[in-house]
Design a protein around this motif. Structure first.
Motif, mmCIF file in Angstrom:
data_model
loop_
_atom_site.group_PDB
_atom_site.id
_atom_site.type_symbol
_atom_site.label_atom_id
_atom_site.label_comp_id
_atom_site.label_asym_id
_atom_site.label_seq_id
_atom_site.Cartn_x
_atom_site.Cartn_y
_atom_site.Cartn_z
ATOM 1 N N ARG A 94 -26.955 1.342 13.104
ATOM 2 C CA ARG A 94 -25.710 1.782 13.724
ATOM 3 C C ARG A 94 -25.757 1.392 15.193
ATOM 4 O O ARG A 94 -26.767 1.564 15.862
ATOM 5 C CB ARG A 94 -25.568 3.294 13.587
ATOM 6 C CG ARG A 94 -24.365 3.858 14.337
ATOM 7 C CD ARG A 94 -24.215 5.349 14.156
ATOM 8 N NE ARG A 94 -25.406 6.076 14.561
ATOM 9 C CZ ARG A 94 -25.785 7.244 14.032
ATOM 10 N NH1 ARG A 94 -25.067 7.827 13.108
ATOM 11 N NH2 ARG A 94 -26.880 7.831 14.441
ATOM 12 N N TYR A 137 -13.082 -0.471 8.483
ATOM 13 C CA TYR A 137 -14.241 -0.022 7.713
ATOM 14 C C TYR A 137 -14.032 -0.287 6.235
ATOM 15 O O TYR A 137 -12.909 -0.331 5.752
ATOM 16 C CB TYR A 137 -14.472 1.487 7.932
ATOM 17 C CG TYR A 137 -14.881 1.804 9.345
ATOM 18 C CD1 TYR A 137 -16.216 1.895 9.696
ATOM 19 C CD2 TYR A 137 -13.929 1.975 10.336
ATOM 20 C CE1 TYR A 137 -16.600 2.166 11.003
ATOM 21 C CE2 TYR A 137 -14.290 2.254 11.647
ATOM 22 C CZ TYR A 137 -15.632 2.348 11.971
ATOM 23 O OH TYR A 137 -15.996 2.598 13.263
ATOM 24 N N ILE A 185 -20.415 -5.141 16.789
ATOM 25 C CA ILE A 185 -21.347 -4.019 16.922
ATOM 26 C C ILE A 185 -22.482 -4.446 17.844
ATOM 27 O O ILE A 185 -23.149 -5.445 17.601
ATOM 28 C CB ILE A 185 -21.911 -3.586 15.561
ATOM 29 C CG1 ILE A 185 -20.784 -3.091 14.646
ATOM 30 C CG2 ILE A 185 -22.966 -2.497 15.735
ATOM 31 C CD1 ILE A 185 -21.244 -2.760 13.238
ATOM 32 N N ILE A 198 -21.522 1.002 11.438
ATOM 33 C CA ILE A 198 -22.744 0.918 10.634
ATOM 34 C C ILE A 198 -22.667 -0.365 9.829
ATOM 35 O O ILE A 198 -21.613 -0.743 9.334
ATOM 36 C CB ILE A 198 -22.858 2.129 9.680
ATOM 37 C CG1 ILE A 198 -22.956 3.427 10.475
ATOM 38 C CG2 ILE A 198 -24.061 1.972 8.742
ATOM 39 C CD1 ILE A 198 -22.882 4.681 9.606
ATOM 40 N N PRO A 223 -18.936 4.331 16.715
ATOM 41 C CA PRO A 223 -19.976 3.472 16.172
ATOM 42 C C PRO A 223 -19.504 2.623 15.005
ATOM 43 O O PRO A 223 -18.434 2.828 14.443
ATOM 44 C CB PRO A 223 -21.010 4.481 15.675
ATOM 45 C CG PRO A 223 -20.159 5.611 15.180
ATOM 46 C CD PRO A 223 -18.994 5.684 16.157
ATOM 47 N N VAL A 267 -30.011 5.183 9.338
ATOM 48 C CA VAL A 267 -28.951 5.852 10.078
ATOM 49 C C VAL A 267 -28.944 7.309 9.628
ATOM 50 O O VAL A 267 -28.834 7.592 8.433
ATOM 51 C CB VAL A 267 -27.579 5.195 9.803
ATOM 52 C CG1 VAL A 267 -26.460 5.966 10.478
ATOM 53 C CG2 VAL A 267 -27.589 3.736 10.255
ATOM 54 N N TYR A 280 -30.048 0.296 6.953
ATOM 55 C CA TYR A 280 -28.818 0.091 7.716
ATOM 56 C C TYR A 280 -29.075 0.437 9.175
ATOM 57 O O TYR A 280 -30.020 1.152 9.501
ATOM 58 C CB TYR A 280 -27.684 0.960 7.165
ATOM 59 C CG TYR A 280 -27.229 0.518 5.797
ATOM 60 C CD1 TYR A 280 -26.077 -0.247 5.637
ATOM 61 C CD2 TYR A 280 -27.965 0.845 4.655
ATOM 62 C CE1 TYR A 280 -25.664 -0.662 4.375
ATOM 63 C CE2 TYR A 280 -27.561 0.430 3.400
ATOM 64 C CZ TYR A 280 -26.414 -0.325 3.270
ATOM 65 O OH TYR A 280 -26.019 -0.745 2.024
#
Length: 163
Positions: free
Chosen positions: A17, A65, A95, A28, A26, A41, A15
């Motif tokens: 971030r 999220y 992101i 992820i 942030p 991460v 993953y």
């Protein structure tokens, strides 16, 4: 959470971030490329959460999220099942992976305002919703209890009349 739960450093492999564009926080997401050793991460594995605390975290993270089950690697190399909040799939384009997010600058430059503007109002709203839910739950329990008591009284009265 109104307490400091047990926590330890852990790594989420595969993953990445980055900073959410226009925000100080942030996101992820799964690595968009073939994962390498660099695609991990670092974070904290928070342990022994109550169901209320997990609801509070879900409330705070809202629809931006998604809570998913993963396996993280603790600092002692132990693999541990965990849950992580990934940035919502529909918004992952927001992101900026070229803008890595780091706790130290966030803590120094933005944490105080973030707590005041985001966390405290969210906690107050969550606590109000939880209180309303508890009051509603108590009313339902009282109504069920009254119905059961009335039903039992009717059964006792019926049994007395039939004897």
């Amino acid at each position: 959470l109104n307490r400091a739960p047990k926590r330890r450093t852990a790594f989420l492999r595969g993953y990445v971030r980055g900073t959410v564009r226009g925000e100080s926080y942030p996101g992820i997401m799964p690595s968009p490329k073939e994962p390498t050793q660099d695609h991990k991460v670092e974070g904290l594995l928070i342990e022994d959460l109550s169901s209320r605390e997990l609801r509070a975290l879900d409330y705070y993270e809202d629809d931006d999220y998604e809570r998913v089950e993963v396996t993280v690697q603790a600092a002692n190399e132990e693999l541990v099942p965990a849950m992580v909040y990934l940035f919502a799939a529909a918004r992952r384009g927001e992101i900026d992976l070229d803008q890595p997010w780091s706790l130290r600058p966030f803590r120094e430059e933005r944490l105080e305002a973030f707590l005041r503007e985001e966390v405290v109002p969210c906690a107050a709203a969550f606590n109000e919703e939880e209180s309303a839910w508890q009051r509603q739950r108590q009313r339902r329990i009282a109504a069920i209890s009254a119905a059961v008591t009335a039903g039992a009284a009717c059964a006792v009265a019926y049994m007395r009349r039939s004897h």
